[in-house]
Design an enzyme around this catalytic site. Structure first.
Site, mmCIF file in Angstrom:
data_model
loop_
_atom_site.group_PDB
_atom_site.id
_atom_site.type_symbol
_atom_site.label_atom_id
_atom_site.label_comp_id
_atom_site.label_asym_id
_atom_site.label_seq_id
_atom_site.Cartn_x
_atom_site.Cartn_y
_atom_site.Cartn_z
ATOM 1 N N TYR A 51 0.829 -1.209 0.000
ATOM 2 C CA TYR A 51 0.000 0.000 0.000
ATOM 3 C C TYR A 51 0.864 1.261 0.000
ATOM 4 C CZ TYR A 51 -3.831 -3.080 1.556
ATOM 5 O OH TYR A 51 -4.774 -4.091 1.671
ATOM 6 N N HIS A 109 0.568 -11.541 2.377
ATOM 7 C CA HIS A 109 -0.500 -10.911 1.595
ATOM 8 C C HIS A 109 -1.228 -11.899 0.673
ATOM 9 C CE1 HIS A 109 -1.586 -6.592 0.154
ATOM 10 N NE2 HIS A 109 -2.641 -7.369 0.192
#
Length: 279
Positions: A51, A109
């Protein structure tokens, strides 16, 4: 302040039913949104290496007038850092950018099954937990076969699996698996295709019955199914509205009616964990 339900993992670790998503909240504005969210009552924050906002999230936490011990900061290890040595460095870099002594919850992730290095990544997280630089460890987008493999090869079961869950993709079987094994489910993109979803007749009917918004209805659906929703909201108004959904109790019939919106093509994009490869 909203008293949120708490969900408990196999080792006693608990998470509040609603957290704060930070995807696309970057820079000074992102840090300010995080600080505002903490002030509104959020105690679970979700970020990721990919991010590119760990620094802003950490700054937002430090600026908040709340004891750091009350806040659970989450980040995620990217696919390109799965090899053990890269994973160890990635974990250290995330800790530095967040500016914390220890990361409260660190996830892998995606499993990236074709790359087939997620066991190494998990071993690196286990080692980081043993060193005390990470407090709790989990995964994201793992299928039961991936979960079983990392536990079989390391003896350590994740406390969390963050997966795509929303009314168009309710994930009944995966949630049942998590409950059976004491793994907390976190839902990314909990509002799904928000614009389309809030126009669904059943969502509107349930919202009207409770005097709440369609978005609150969907978040209350998550709470009823014991999934931790992590919606993103930059404004205090939306942050508070989302958090208030934790106090709304839907009937079993309402939950079932919303779940019936599930569809075979319900994923938001082509991201089947059995094939998807994240960089």
């Amino acid at each position: 302040m909203t008293a949120l339900p708490q969900f408990t993992a196999h080792n006693g670790f608990t998470l509040p039913a609603l957290g704060f998503g930070t995807y696309a909240l970057n820079g000074d504005a992102g840090a300010a949104s995080v600080t505002t969210a903490i002030g509104a009552g959020y105690r679970l924050l979700d970020s990721a290496f990919n991010y590119e906002n760990e620094g802003s999230v950490g700054r937002g936490v430090r600026a908040a007038d709340v004891d750091r011990a009350e806040i659970i900061v989450t980040t995620k290890l990217p696919g390109r850092h799965h090899p053990r040595d890269k994973a160890r460095t990635s974990i250290e870099e995330s800790r530095s950018r967040l500016g914390v002594d220890a990361i409260d919850l660190h996830l892998i992730h995606w499993p990236n099954p074709h790359q087939d290095e997620y066991v190494q990544a998990w071993e690196a997280l286990v080692e980081a937990q043993q060193r005390g630089t990470v407090r709790q460890i989990g995964v994201s987008n793992f299928l039961p076969e991936h979960l079983e493999r990392i536990e079989r090869e390391t003896g350590v079961r994740p406390v969390v699996n963050q997966i795509e869950v929303h009314p168009y993709f309710p994930q009944h079987e995966q949630l049942a698996y998590h409950r059976e094994h004491g793994i907390i489910t976190e839902a990314w993109s909990p509002l799904g295709r928000a614009k389309e979803l809030i126009e669904e007749q059943v969502i509107g009917e349930v919202a009207a019955a409770h005097g709440i918004s369609p978005a609150q209805t969907v978040l209350a659906w998550h709470v009823a199914r014991e999934t931790v929703a992590i919606p993103k909201a930059s404004s205090l108004e939306h942050q508070a509205s989302n958090l208030a959904a934790g106090e709304i109790v839907l009937t079993a019939a309402e939950v079932e009616a919303i779940s019936a919106l599930g569809r075979p093509d319900g994923r938001l994009f082509d991201a089947d964990p059995a094939t998807h490869e994240e960089s």
